[in-house]
Write a protein that holds these residues in place. Structure first.
Motif, PDB file in Angstrom:
ATOM      1  N   PHE A 199       0.678  -1.289   0.092  1.00  0.00           N
ATOM      2  CA  PHE A 199      -0.002  -0.129   0.064  1.00  0.00           C
ATOM      3  C   PHE A 199       0.881   1.044   0.074  1.00  0.00           C
ATOM      4  O   PHE A 199       0.500   2.136   0.444  1.00  0.00           O
ATOM      5  N   GLY A 200       1.880   1.179  -0.555  1.00  0.00           N
ATOM      6  CA  GLY A 200       2.815   2.343  -0.853  1.00  0.00           C
ATOM      7  C   GLY A 200       3.228   3.290   0.411  1.00  0.00           C
ATOM      8  O   GLY A 200       4.443   2.862   0.653  1.00  0.00           O
ATOM      9  N   LYS A 201       2.375   3.938   0.940  1.00  0.00           N
ATOM     10  CA  LYS A 201       3.009   4.899   2.050  1.00  0.00           C
ATOM     11  C   LYS A 201       2.837   4.241   3.363  1.00  0.00           C
ATOM     12  O   LYS A 201       2.962   5.079   4.372  1.00  0.00           O
ATOM     13  N   VAL A 202       2.422   2.935   3.547  1.00  0.00           N
ATOM     14  CA  VAL A 202       2.239   2.405   5.084  1.00  0.00           C
ATOM     15  C   VAL A 202       2.710   0.950   4.815  1.00  0.00           C
ATOM     16  O   VAL A 202       2.468   0.401   3.987  1.00  0.00           O
ATOM     17  N   ILE A 203       2.858   0.599   6.007  1.00  0.00           N
ATOM     18  CA  ILE A 203       3.199  -0.740   6.391  1.00  0.00           C
ATOM     19  C   ILE A 203       2.263  -1.624   7.309  1.00  0.00           C
ATOM     20  O   ILE A 203       2.032  -0.976   8.292  1.00  0.00           O
ATOM     21  N   TYR A 204       1.452  -2.649   6.801  1.00  0.00           N
ATOM     22  CA  TYR A 204       0.604  -3.337   7.405  1.00  0.00           C
ATOM     23  C   TYR A 204       1.127  -4.548   8.221  1.00  0.00           C
ATOM     24  O   TYR A 204       1.937  -5.302   7.521  1.00  0.00           O
ATOM     25  N   VAL A 205       1.236  -4.591   9.483  1.00  0.00           N
ATOM     26  CA  VAL A 205       1.714  -5.796  10.187  1.00  0.00           C
ATOM     27  C   VAL A 205       0.546  -6.550  10.262  1.00  0.00           C
ATOM     28  O   VAL A 205      -0.554  -6.333  11.038  1.00  0.00           O
ATOM     29  N   LEU A 206       0.601  -7.773   9.648  1.00  0.00           N
ATOM     30  CA  LEU A 206      -0.901  -8.632   9.543  1.00  0.00           C
ATOM     31  C   LEU A 206      -0.884  -9.851  10.530  1.00  0.00           C
ATOM     32  O   LEU A 206      -1.986  -9.908  11.249  1.00  0.00           O
ATOM     33  N   HIS A 207       0.291 -10.248  11.007  1.00  0.00           N
ATOM     34  CA  HIS A 207       0.242 -11.476  12.243  1.00  0.00           C
ATOM     35  C   HIS A 207       1.583 -11.555  12.820  1.00  0.00           C
ATOM     36  O   HIS A 207       2.550 -11.337  12.198  1.00  0.00           O
ATOM     37  N   ALA A 208       1.654 -11.865  14.069  1.00  0.00           N
ATOM     38  CA  ALA A 208       2.944 -12.281  14.674  1.00  0.00           C
ATOM     39  C   ALA A 208       2.282 -13.542  15.506  1.00  0.00           C
ATOM     40  O   ALA A 208       1.460 -13.771  16.259  1.00  0.00           O
ATOM     41  N   PHE A 209       3.321 -14.627  15.266  1.00  0.00           N
ATOM     42  CA  PHE A 209       3.144 -15.774  15.782  1.00  0.00           C
ATOM     43  C   PHE A 209       4.247 -16.704  16.055  1.00  0.00           C
ATOM     44  O   PHE A 209       5.192 -16.530  15.418  1.00  0.00           O
ATOM     45  N   GLN A 210       4.142 -17.405  17.009  1.00  0.00           N
ATOM     46  CA  GLN A 210       5.211 -18.522  17.356  1.00  0.00           C
ATOM     47  C   GLN A 210       4.868 -19.723  16.472  1.00  0.00           C
ATOM     48  O   GLN A 210       3.951 -20.317  16.427  1.00  0.00           O
ATOM     49  N   LYS A 211       5.788 -20.106  15.657  1.00  0.00           N
ATOM     50  CA  LYS A 211       5.620 -21.204  14.903  1.00  0.00           C
ATOM     51  C   LYS A 211       5.869 -22.637  15.753  1.00  0.00           C
ATOM     52  O   LYS A 211       7.030 -22.799  16.464  1.00  0.00           O
ATOM     53  N   LYS A 212       4.649 -23.361  15.817  1.00  0.00           N
ATOM     54  CA  LYS A 212       4.893 -24.570  16.727  1.00  0.00           C
ATOM     55  C   LYS A 212       4.802 -26.118  15.660  1.00  0.00           C
ATOM     56  O   LYS A 212       4.538 -27.067  16.526  1.00  0.00           O
ATOM     57  N   SER A 213       5.127 -26.020  14.580  1.00  0.00           N
ATOM     58  CA  SER A 213       4.877 -27.089  14.066  1.00  0.00           C
ATOM     59  C   SER A 213       5.941 -28.124  14.545  1.00  0.00           C
ATOM     60  O   SER A 213       7.025 -28.052  14.573  1.00  0.00           O
ATOM     61  N   LYS A 214       5.473 -29.335  14.516  1.00  0.00           N
ATOM     62  CA  LYS A 214       6.317 -30.382  14.966  1.00  0.00           C
ATOM     63  C   LYS A 214       6.709 -31.310  13.829  1.00  0.00           C
ATOM     64  O   LYS A 214       7.690 -32.173  13.832  1.00  0.00           O
ATOM     65  N   HIS A 215       6.453 -30.816  12.546  1.00  0.00           N
ATOM     66  CA  HIS A 215       6.730 -31.549  11.624  1.00  0.00           C
ATOM     67  C   HIS A 215       7.028 -30.728  10.266  1.00  0.00           C
ATOM     68  O   HIS A 215       6.533 -29.841   9.491  1.00  0.00           O
ATOM     69  N   GLY A 216       8.511 -30.440  10.291  1.00  0.00           N
ATOM     70  CA  GLY A 216       8.978 -29.940   9.322  1.00  0.00           C
ATOM     71  C   GLY A 216       8.885 -28.361   9.345  1.00  0.00           C
ATOM     72  O   GLY A 216       8.938 -27.584  10.460  1.00  0.00           O
ATOM     73  N   ILE A 217       8.926 -27.742   7.999  1.00  0.00           N
ATOM     74  CA  ILE A 217       8.912 -26.326   8.117  1.00  0.00           C
ATOM     75  C   ILE A 217       7.307 -25.765   7.764  1.00  0.00           C
ATOM     76  O   ILE A 217       7.167 -24.568   7.589  1.00  0.00           O
ATOM     77  N   LYS A 218       6.573 -26.472   7.505  1.00  0.00           N
ATOM     78  CA  LYS A 218       5.124 -26.244   7.152  1.00  0.00           C
ATOM     79  C   LYS A 218       4.359 -25.318   7.850  1.00  0.00           C
ATOM     80  O   LYS A 218       4.424 -25.639   9.211  1.00  0.00           O
ATOM     81  N   THR A 219       4.039 -24.333   7.524  1.00  0.00           N
ATOM     82  CA  THR A 219       3.086 -23.159   8.430  1.00  0.00           C
ATOM     83  C   THR A 219       1.582 -23.704   8.515  1.00  0.00           C
ATOM     84  O   THR A 219       1.034 -24.225   7.607  1.00  0.00           O
ATOM     85  N   PRO A 220       1.296 -23.982   9.836  1.00  0.00           N
ATOM     86  CA  PRO A 220      -0.189 -24.519  10.025  1.00  0.00           C
ATOM     87  C   PRO A 220      -1.222 -23.511   9.254  1.00  0.00           C
ATOM     88  O   PRO A 220      -0.998 -22.574   9.130  1.00  0.00           O
ATOM     89  N   GLN A 221      -2.264 -24.387   8.570  1.00  0.00           N
ATOM     90  CA  GLN A 221      -3.158 -23.759   7.733  1.00  0.00           C
ATOM     91  C   GLN A 221      -3.903 -22.686   8.664  1.00  0.00           C
ATOM     92  O   GLN A 221      -4.483 -21.853   7.833  1.00  0.00           O
ATOM     93  N   ALA A 222      -4.113 -22.734   9.780  1.00  0.00           N
ATOM     94  CA  ALA A 222      -4.937 -21.757  10.642  1.00  0.00           C
ATOM     95  C   ALA A 222      -4.061 -20.243  10.730  1.00  0.00           C
ATOM     96  O   ALA A 222      -4.844 -19.570  10.613  1.00  0.00           O
ATOM     97  N   GLU A 223      -2.890 -20.564  10.429  1.00  0.00           N
ATOM     98  CA  GLU A 223      -2.135 -19.334  10.629  1.00  0.00           C
ATOM     99  C   GLU A 223      -1.927 -18.672   9.072  1.00  0.00           C
ATOM    100  O   GLU A 223      -2.093 -17.480   8.954  1.00  0.00           O
TER     101      GLU A 223
END
Length: 127
Positions: A79-103
């Motif tokens: 959006f050009g002149k502004v940065i939107y921080v959408l989400h901050a979370f701790q990745k808790k996946s027990k299986h590889g690097i895949k991000t959980p679908q809910a996130e």
């Protein structure tokens, strides 16, 4: 007290609980992600940032590792002149690097909310 932002510094807009969630991370993680977001605000690309897959250009994530886990902050520069921080979370996946679908789904919803917010702000200032 923080000095006034420079004219080239883009403001951060926090979507949903992203700021509260970030502030709940370990102090060193908060400091590192905060510094990286500051680099983004000034138009740079921090080394800890990488593209967020699946939402196209302009959406990135900052990744920080700590003894207690891996933490991420997802933001958009679409959006050009502004940065939107959408989400901050701790990745808790027990299986590889895949991000959980809910996130992933939450990031999609918050990107849509950011688009709507940006549109409303633009309409308010332009017309």
């Amino acid at each position: 007290m923080r000095p006034r932002p420079s004219k080239s510094e883009k403001p951060l807009h926090w979507v949903g609980s992203s700021k509260r969630d970030l502030l709940g991370f370990p102090e060193s993680v908060v400091d590192n992600i905060g510094y990286a977001l500051g680099v983004v605000q000034l138009g740079g690309h921090p080394p800890s940032a990488k593209p967020w897959k699946g939402l196209g250009p302009g959406v990135s994530e900052i990744v920080e590792d700590d003894a207690s886990g891996t933490f991420r902050a997802v933001y958009t520069v679409r959006f050009g002149k502004v940065i939107y921080v959408l989400h901050a979370f701790q990745k808790k996946s027990k299986h590889g690097i895949k991000t959980p679908q809910a996130e992933i789904d939450l990031v999609k919803r918050r990107l849509k909310a950011a688009e709507e917010d940006h549109k409303a702000r633009s309409e308010a200032t332009n017309g």
